[in-house]
Design a protein around this motif. Sequence first.
Motif, short mmCIF file in Angstrom:
data_model
loop_
_atom_site.label_atom_id
_atom_site.label_comp_id
_atom_site.label_asym_id
_atom_site.label_seq_id
_atom_site.Cartn_x
_atom_site.Cartn_y
_atom_site.Cartn_z
N ASP A 90 0.83 -1.21 0.00
CA ASP A 90 0.00 0.00 0.00
C ASP A 90 0.87 1.26 0.00
O ASP A 90 0.52 2.27 -0.64
CB ASP A 90 -1.01 0.00 1.16
N THR A 91 2.02 1.21 0.68
CA THR A 91 2.95 2.34 0.64
C THR A 91 3.48 2.54 -0.77
O THR A 91 3.54 3.68 -1.27
CB THR A 91 4.13 2.11 1.60
N ILE A 92 3.85 1.46 -1.42
CA ILE A 92 4.34 1.55 -2.80
C ILE A 92 3.25 2.11 -3.71
O ILE A 92 3.53 2.96 -4.58
CB ILE A 92 4.81 0.17 -3.28
N GLY A 93 2.02 1.69 -3.50
CA GLY A 93 0.92 2.21 -4.31
C GLY A 93 0.71 3.71 -4.12
O GLY A 93 0.49 4.44 -5.08
N ARG A 94 0.79 4.17 -2.86
CA ARG A 94 0.62 5.60 -2.61
C ARG A 94 1.75 6.42 -3.22
O ARG A 94 1.52 7.51 -3.76
CB ARG A 94 0.57 5.86 -1.10
N ARG A 95 2.97 5.92 -3.13
CA ARG A 95 4.12 6.69 -3.63
C ARG A 95 4.24 6.67 -5.14
O ARG A 95 4.53 7.69 -5.77
CB ARG A 95 5.41 6.12 -3.04
N TYR A 96 4.07 5.47 -5.72
CA TYR A 96 4.46 5.29 -7.11
C TYR A 96 3.29 4.93 -8.03
O TYR A 96 3.48 4.77 -9.24
CB TYR A 96 5.52 4.20 -7.22
N GLY A 97 2.10 4.77 -7.46
CA GLY A 97 0.94 4.47 -8.29
C GLY A 97 0.54 3.01 -8.23
O GLY A 97 1.35 2.13 -7.94
N GLU A 98 -0.73 2.76 -8.50
CA GLU A 98 -1.27 1.41 -8.40
C GLU A 98 -0.65 0.46 -9.41
O GLU A 98 -0.48 -0.73 -9.13
CB GLU A 98 -2.79 1.44 -8.57
N GLN A 99 -0.27 0.96 -10.58
CA GLN A 99 0.35 0.10 -11.57
C GLN A 99 1.66 -0.48 -11.05
O GLN A 99 1.95 -1.67 -11.23
CB GLN A 99 0.58 0.87 -12.87
N THR A 100 2.44 0.35 -10.37
CA THR A 100 3.70 -0.13 -9.79
C THR A 100 3.43 -1.13 -8.67
O THR A 100 4.12 -2.14 -8.54
CB THR A 100 4.53 1.04 -9.26
N ALA A 101 2.40 -0.85 -7.85
CA ALA A 101 2.05 -1.78 -6.78
C ALA A 101 1.62 -3.13 -7.35
O ALA A 101 1.98 -4.18 -6.80
CB ALA A 101 0.94 -1.19 -5.91
N GLN A 102 0.87 -3.12 -8.42
CA GLN A 102 0.48 -4.37 -9.06
C GLN A 102 1.71 -5.12 -9.58
O GLN A 102 1.81 -6.35 -9.44
CB GLN A 102 -0.48 -4.08 -10.23
N PHE A 103 2.64 -4.38 -10.17
CA PHE A 103 3.86 -4.97 -10.68
C PHE A 103 4.66 -5.63 -9.56
O PHE A 103 5.08 -6.79 -9.66
CB PHE A 103 4.69 -3.88 -11.36
N VAL A 104 4.86 -4.91 -8.44
CA VAL A 104 5.62 -5.44 -7.32
C VAL A 104 4.87 -6.60 -6.67
O VAL A 104 5.45 -7.63 -6.32
CB VAL A 104 5.92 -4.34 -6.29
N GLY A 105 3.55 -6.43 -6.50
CA GLY A 105 2.75 -7.47 -5.88
C GLY A 105 2.79 -8.79 -6.63
O GLY A 105 2.65 -9.86 -6.02
N GLY A 106 3.04 -8.72 -7.92
CA GLY A 106 3.10 -9.94 -8.72
C GLY A 106 4.40 -10.70 -8.58
O GLY A 106 4.52 -11.81 -9.12
N MET A 107 5.38 -10.12 -7.86
CA MET A 107 6.68 -10.79 -7.79
C MET A 107 7.22 -10.95 -6.39
O MET A 107 8.31 -11.52 -6.22
CB MET A 107 7.70 -10.02 -8.64
N VAL A 108 6.50 -10.52 -5.34
CA VAL A 108 7.10 -10.52 -4.00
C VAL A 108 7.31 -11.93 -3.43
O VAL A 108 8.07 -12.10 -2.49
CB VAL A 108 6.29 -9.67 -3.00
N GLN A 109 6.66 -12.93 -4.01
CA GLN A 109 6.90 -14.30 -3.57
C GLN A 109 7.91 -15.03 -4.45
O GLN A 109 8.27 -16.18 -4.18
CB GLN A 109 5.59 -15.08 -3.54
N GLU A 110 8.40 -14.35 -5.47
CA GLU A 110 9.28 -14.99 -6.43
C GLU A 110 10.64 -15.34 -5.83
O GLU A 110 11.23 -16.37 -6.16
CB GLU A 110 9.46 -14.08 -7.65
N GLY A 111 11.15 -14.47 -4.96
CA GLY A 111 12.45 -14.73 -4.35
C GLY A 111 12.46 -16.02 -3.56
O GLY A 111 13.42 -16.81 -3.63
N ALA A 112 11.40 -16.25 -2.80
CA ALA A 112 11.29 -17.51 -2.05
C ALA A 112 11.24 -18.69 -3.00
O ALA A 112 11.86 -19.74 -2.74
CB ALA A 112 10.05 -17.48 -1.17
#
Length: 434
Positions: A90-112
């Motif tokens: 939600d912080t990323i969405g507020r700072r950089y926009g919902e499109q960026t939050a969607q982009f990040v949200g799609g990969m945050v489990q990828e590292g694991a």
Amino acid sequence: MATPTYAGDGSYPPSYYAASRAIIRQPVTLKGEVKADICVVGAGYSGLSAALHLAEQGFKVVVVEGASIGWGASGRNGGQVVNGLNASLDTIGRRYGEQTAQFVGGMVQEGAGIIYDWVERYGIDCDLRRGNIYAAYTPQHLRELEAKQTLWRKYGMDDHEMLDKAAIRRHIGSTVYEGGMIDHSGGHMHPLNLALGEAKALEGLGGVIYENSPVIKVDQAADQATVRTAHGTVTANAVLVCGNAYLGNVVPELTARVMPVSTQMVATAPLGKERAEALLPTGMCVEDVRYILDYFRLSADHRLIFGGGVVYGGTDPADVIAKLRPNIDKVFPQLADVKIDYAWSGNFALSFSRVPQLGRLGDKVYFAHGYSGHGVTGSHLFGRILAEAVRGDLTRFDTFAKLPWIPFPGGRMFRAQYSTLGSWWYALKDRLGL
């Protein structure tokens, strides 16, 4: 004789992880002139991830490390596979926009996922176990976890299970928590053995690692870049700088972007299977949700590994055990008689925005750093994205590279003091349960 470095002779600090590592290496120091497709600076998770991804694609990769494999945060951390970045979606969405939050949200489990895949594929012996718990001290903390579960579901992640006060007692033998949340896609492992296993996998694919070879300069010309040490050079088509909190001033353009922050850890004497399992019956790792948090888990030989606290600027406290013992006694007063066998400290790289930074200096030098305490998974992901960029796919790299980085108020001289003031405020909120 090993070349003296910022890490002395390059030996590991006296941690439990160093004492129980599964692979004992015979380090090779860089001497003379070497050529490669790609040169990676730093043999922590970021560098090893990028190097191994590239080696899997057939690139000739050389890694240059100033000390030993995983000498920094990669071999000293809590060993917890925690999904997400320090900055929330939600912080990323507020700072950089919902499109960026969607982009990040799609990969945050990828590292694991990268970690789990490599442990299985390369047979890495690192005591991997699944599941981590976020523990809540207060009803407000529990509401924050409920909001986190809802938020992550919005981005397609549904691996979380809420725990009330009775349920969390089935996982943690302590009465201090109000409840919590399990992330079933998280986990924990022996972090130094993971790094050493990845290094072995890289070398099995033809990669070369030079240790005890601190980099003193990175140059780039029109056609190639050169990494220089006191006794040798590596010339490559591209250089990936992955020194993170221990890069120092080797690449001056990166020095002010992050700040080293130390965190402390201890390992108890072996508790025995029965006593250890009474502390954590389901074997999951735990971190609480305070700003200045504690985190803990069991080792394979039934020790409690417990960490917490921060020191801005990367200095070590005078007495790690004295700093952490009250925290252990608060959570597990039944361990008051237990001896601490190991105590150590290590630095991670903090970015002011709490968002990792990817970028490029000129045409040939790429970098990744600033995981802000979430580096186990973040570094593996960003190593993959660096490898994608080198191969010509800049889609994900450019998305992160375009995010603005924010300098620390007070500049390099006063950034630690500024951050310490902020931590005092958040520590007060933790104590008041706000």
